[in-house]
Each structure stands twice: as structure tokens, then as C-alpha cells.
Design a protein around this motif. Sequence first.
Motif: not given
Length: 104
Positions: A17, A20-21, A46, A50, A78-79, A82-83, A85
Motif C-alpha cells: 500500500m 501504491i500511494v 487497475i 477504477v 473504490l474503497f 483500494l484495499m 490493490m
Amino acid sequence: MPKCIECKEKWTWKQSMRTIVSFSRFHACPHCEQKQMLTSMTRISILLLVFVPYVAMPYVIDDEVKSSAVAIGVAIYLFALLMMMPYLMDLRAIPKHLQKYAQK
């Protein structure tokens, strides 16, 4: 979870994570510091995951469905994406023509 191509160590969810961010193109392995990048298929999958809700949204919304309910549903989707990914990530070596950019 992604696995380093050099040391073959599996990254944790938190380490994945963090990469990713960071929005960086090149990611250093947390174990051996070898720089790697996401595969093209990972980036495309991805991206598709999205943008599918935004393409499908005009077909889902009618007069009877409140647009705020759809917006909340898209936010939850989307949340959740994200978790998930880090589980979709796959790494590859940096090609020779991009290695000069990875050094910076």
C-alpha cells in the motif's frame, strides 16, 4: 501480494500500500532495495477496475434510483478496490532504456 524479483521475498500488505500511494513509477523492494516497476497488465487491470463504474454509471442511474445512493456505492467500490490493490500487484525488472530514470 507482490514478490520481489531479486530476493523473492513477499511484500506485506502495508508495504504494498505504501508503494501504491506513493504514485512513483519505480518501487524499491523493502527487503533488498532493488528497484522494480509494475507490469503493464497490472497497470491496465487497475485502470479498468477504477474506471468501469464511471463508464457504467449512466446506464445504472434511472429516475427511480437516487444519484446519491449510486455515489455512495461507487465510493464503497473504490474503497474496496483500494484495499485489494496489493493483491493485484505484479512486479517486473526495469527495462534498460528506463534504468537511467530509476537512478534518480
